[in-house]
Scaffold this motif. Sequence first.
Motif, mmCIF file in Angstrom:
data_model
loop_
_atom_site.group_PDB
_atom_site.id
_atom_site.type_symbol
_atom_site.label_atom_id
_atom_site.label_comp_id
_atom_site.label_asym_id
_atom_site.label_seq_id
_atom_site.Cartn_x
_atom_site.Cartn_y
_atom_site.Cartn_z
ATOM 1 N N VAL A 5 0.854 -1.188 0.000
ATOM 2 C CA VAL A 5 0.000 0.000 0.000
ATOM 3 C C VAL A 5 0.888 1.235 0.000
ATOM 4 O O VAL A 5 1.711 1.429 0.897
ATOM 5 N N TRP A 10 -2.555 5.216 2.213
ATOM 6 C CA TRP A 10 -2.500 5.287 3.674
ATOM 7 C C TRP A 10 -2.867 6.683 4.163
ATOM 8 O O TRP A 10 -3.595 6.844 5.140
ATOM 9 N N GLU A 24 -9.792 2.837 -3.649
ATOM 10 C CA GLU A 24 -8.520 2.391 -3.116
ATOM 11 C C GLU A 24 -8.565 2.300 -1.592
ATOM 12 O O GLU A 24 -8.081 1.329 -1.007
ATOM 13 N N LEU A 28 -8.270 -1.034 0.787
ATOM 14 C CA LEU A 28 -7.392 -1.158 1.946
ATOM 15 C C LEU A 28 -8.178 -1.631 3.166
ATOM 16 O O LEU A 28 -7.759 -2.560 3.860
ATOM 17 N N LEU A 38 -0.447 -7.437 4.112
ATOM 18 C CA LEU A 38 -0.078 -6.114 3.634
ATOM 19 C C LEU A 38 1.392 -5.890 3.937
ATOM 20 O O LEU A 38 1.888 -6.327 4.983
#
Length: 139
Positions: A5, A10, A24, A28, A38
Motif C-alpha cells: 500500500v 495510507w 482504493e 485497503l 499487507l
Amino acid sequence: MGLFVDTSVWSLALRRDVPGQGAEVGALVMALDRGEQLFTTGLVLQELLQGFSGPKARTQIIGHFSSLPLVVPDRRDHIAAAELRNACRKAGVQIGTIDALLAQLCLRHRLMLLTIDKDFGLIARQTNLRLWTAGGALN
C-alpha cells in the motif's frame, strides 16, 4: 499475493478531518478486514510521519505499522530502481526516485501495488508492475 500500500492510500485512510473516500481506501479497509497480507517499507512510514503532526498521530501511525512486514531495499534494489528510472526516462516517462524504488520493491517481491498515484500507471506500462484496479484486474 501480498499487497503493498502506497503512501497516497495510507494518507487518505488515516485522515481524520476528511475521511478517505474512493475505491482504493475501500480496498485497503477490505484487505485489513480480511486479514490479507499487507506490506510496507520504511519510506512509506517516513512519508506518513512527515505528513501528519502531533504525538497522537505519530503514535497511531507507528501502532498501525508495527504489525506490517517491512520490505527493506538492498543494494540490488537501488541499482535496479536506478535502471528502471533510466529506462522510463528513455521511454519519455519521468518518475521520481522514491517511486522507482517502491516499484522495484513490488517487482522484486511480487507484490501488487495499491495506489492513487498516477505515476505508477506510467511505470506499469514500462514494466511488469502489478497495480490494483477497482475492477480487480491487474495491470
